[in-house]
Design a protein around this motif. Structure first.
Motif, short mmCIF file in Angstrom:
data_model
loop_
_atom_site.label_atom_id
_atom_site.label_comp_id
_atom_site.label_asym_id
_atom_site.label_seq_id
_atom_site.Cartn_x
_atom_site.Cartn_y
_atom_site.Cartn_z
N PHE A 66 49.76 35.66 34.30
CA PHE A 66 49.78 36.24 35.64
C PHE A 66 48.40 36.17 36.27
N ARG A 67 48.32 35.62 37.46
CA ARG A 67 47.04 35.44 38.14
C ARG A 67 46.74 36.63 39.04
N PHE A 68 46.05 37.61 38.46
CA PHE A 68 45.75 38.85 39.18
C PHE A 68 44.89 38.60 40.42
N PHE A 69 43.91 37.72 40.29
CA PHE A 69 42.97 37.52 41.39
C PHE A 69 43.65 36.86 42.59
N ASP A 70 44.51 35.90 42.32
CA ASP A 70 45.29 35.31 43.40
C ASP A 70 46.19 36.35 44.04
N THR A 73 44.21 38.90 46.33
CA THR A 73 43.67 38.28 47.55
C THR A 73 44.79 37.89 48.53
N ASN A 74 46.02 37.78 48.01
CA ASN A 74 47.15 37.45 48.87
C ASN A 74 48.04 38.65 49.16
N GLY A 75 47.54 39.85 48.81
CA GLY A 75 48.26 41.07 49.15
C GLY A 75 49.53 41.30 48.35
N LYS A 76 49.66 40.69 47.17
CA LYS A 76 50.86 40.85 46.34
C LYS A 76 50.68 42.02 45.37
N SER A 77 51.81 42.56 44.92
CA SER A 77 51.79 43.69 44.00
C SER A 77 51.31 43.25 42.61
N ILE A 78 50.51 44.11 41.98
CA ILE A 78 50.09 43.87 40.60
C ILE A 78 50.53 45.01 39.69
N ARG A 79 51.23 45.98 40.24
CA ARG A 79 51.62 47.15 39.47
C ARG A 79 52.52 46.75 38.30
N GLY A 80 52.11 47.17 37.11
CA GLY A 80 52.90 46.90 35.91
C GLY A 80 52.74 45.49 35.37
N LYS A 81 51.95 44.65 36.02
CA LYS A 81 51.77 43.27 35.55
C LYS A 81 50.83 43.25 34.35
N ILE A 91 42.86 40.81 32.27
CA ILE A 91 42.80 40.58 33.71
C ILE A 91 41.59 39.68 33.96
N LEU A 92 41.78 38.41 33.65
CA LEU A 92 40.68 37.44 33.67
C LEU A 92 40.99 36.34 34.67
N ARG A 93 39.96 35.94 35.38
CA ARG A 93 40.12 34.88 36.37
C ARG A 93 40.29 33.53 35.67
N PRO A 95 40.63 29.29 35.70
CA PRO A 95 39.96 28.26 36.50
C PRO A 95 40.70 27.95 37.80
N GLU A 96 42.02 28.09 37.80
CA GLU A 96 42.82 27.82 39.00
C GLU A 96 42.57 28.85 40.09
N GLU A 97 41.96 29.99 39.73
CA GLU A 97 41.69 31.05 40.70
C GLU A 97 40.23 31.07 41.16
N SER A 98 39.51 30.02 40.87
CA SER A 98 38.08 29.99 41.21
C SER A 98 37.83 30.21 42.69
N GLY A 99 38.77 29.82 43.53
CA GLY A 99 38.60 29.97 44.96
C GLY A 99 39.00 31.32 45.50
N ALA A 100 39.57 32.19 44.64
CA ALA A 100 40.01 33.52 45.09
C ALA A 100 38.80 34.43 45.23
N LYS A 101 38.42 34.75 46.46
CA LYS A 101 37.24 35.58 46.72
C LYS A 101 37.66 37.04 46.84
N THR A 102 37.44 37.80 45.78
CA THR A 102 37.83 39.20 45.78
C THR A 102 36.68 40.09 46.25
N ASP A 103 37.02 41.08 47.07
CA ASP A 103 36.00 42.03 47.52
C ASP A 103 36.06 43.28 46.65
N LEU A 104 35.20 44.25 46.96
CA LEU A 104 35.09 45.46 46.14
C LEU A 104 36.41 46.22 46.08
N LEU A 105 37.08 46.36 47.22
CA LEU A 105 38.33 47.12 47.24
C LEU A 105 39.40 46.45 46.39
#
Length: 244
Positions: A66-70, A73-81, A91-93, A95-105
């Motif tokens: 499961f790609r948490f970072f994607d 950043t796309n506003g999808k649910s992560i609850r229970g994942k 919960i590790l990024r 390589p396919e998620e390298s472009g996902a720019k996550t902010d503090l929130l």
């Protein structure tokens, strides 16, 4: 702290790059998982270093990672994942998620909503103004120190800020070896007691990655880190072992 809690967050921060914050994070998570009491998660905020070190692509071959970072950043649910391996939610990024720019929130959202009751957040690649906001959200802040003098000098400003931050900080020295002057180290860090992890033989570290086998599972490694790991857990938690 009771043996069972809703969610306990530990921020793990290297005083300087290469101190071994990832190594300590993995060992903490595995030790917590082995109690059978906790369901730990490891979140790495920057890069995909742990994903590569732990060979996640091999361990999750044939099943979904499961790609948490994607997702955040796309506003999808992560609850229970969960990316369950060795009793830990990773919960590790990738390589396919390298472009996902996550902010503090979004980082805080992953800490607060992903599956797990012990959240170990390995902190890297966080802007300075966001770093202190993130650390303030932690129940404990674990600072990992490489005792090489040049490494400690590189982290001196951060060390001074941590000392006066009022945060619940725990310090541990990684890569301790016979070339380190304990007296000078203790004087520099201004710590009465040094909680130290030994420097591992680099052949073991290299061998672990080549074999896609976690260093934690190697009997020789477990034998030399057992005591410092137990000492660190007692520093991080009011009750250890759980149930006592």
């Amino acid at each position: 702290m009771s043996a069972r809690i809703d969610r306990y967050k530990i921020g793990v921060l290297g005083l300087a790059p290469g101190a071994g914050a990832g190594f300590i994070s993995v060992f903490l998570a595995r030790e917590l998982a082995e109690t059978g009491v906790y369901h730990p998660a490891v979140l790495e905020t920057g890069g995909h270093g742990l994903y590569d070190i732990l060979a996640m692509d091999k361990h999750f071959a044939g099943r979904e990672y499961f790609r948490f970072f994607d997702a955040v950043t796309n506003g999808k649910s992560i609850r229970g994942k969960t990316n369950e391996l060795y009793g830990v939610n990773w919960i590790l990024r990738s390589p396919e998620e390298s472009g996902a720019k996550t902010d503090l929130l979004e980082v805080i959202r992953m800490m607060n909503h992903a599956s797990g009751d012990m959240i170990i957040c390995k902190i890297s690649c966080i802007r300075d103004e966001d770093l202190w906001k993130l650390l303030a959200d932690m129940d404990k802040v674990l600072v990992v120190i490489d005792p090489l003098p040049s490494k400690m000098l590189a982290g001196y400003k951060l060390l001074c800020k941590l000392r006066t931050s009022g945060l619940p900080v725990v310090y541990t020295v990684n890569k301790m070896n016979g070339g380190v002057s304990r007296m000078e180290l203790r004087s520099y860090l201004k710590l009465k007691n040094l909680l130290c992890f030994p420097m591992l033989d680099q052949e073991i570290v290299y061998g672990a990655e080549y074999s896609c086998r976690p260093a934690y599972d190697m009997p020789l490694v477990k034998s030399v880190v057992k005591r410092p790991l137990e000492g660190l857990l007692r520093e991080l938690f009011a009750i250890w072992p759980p149930g006592e």
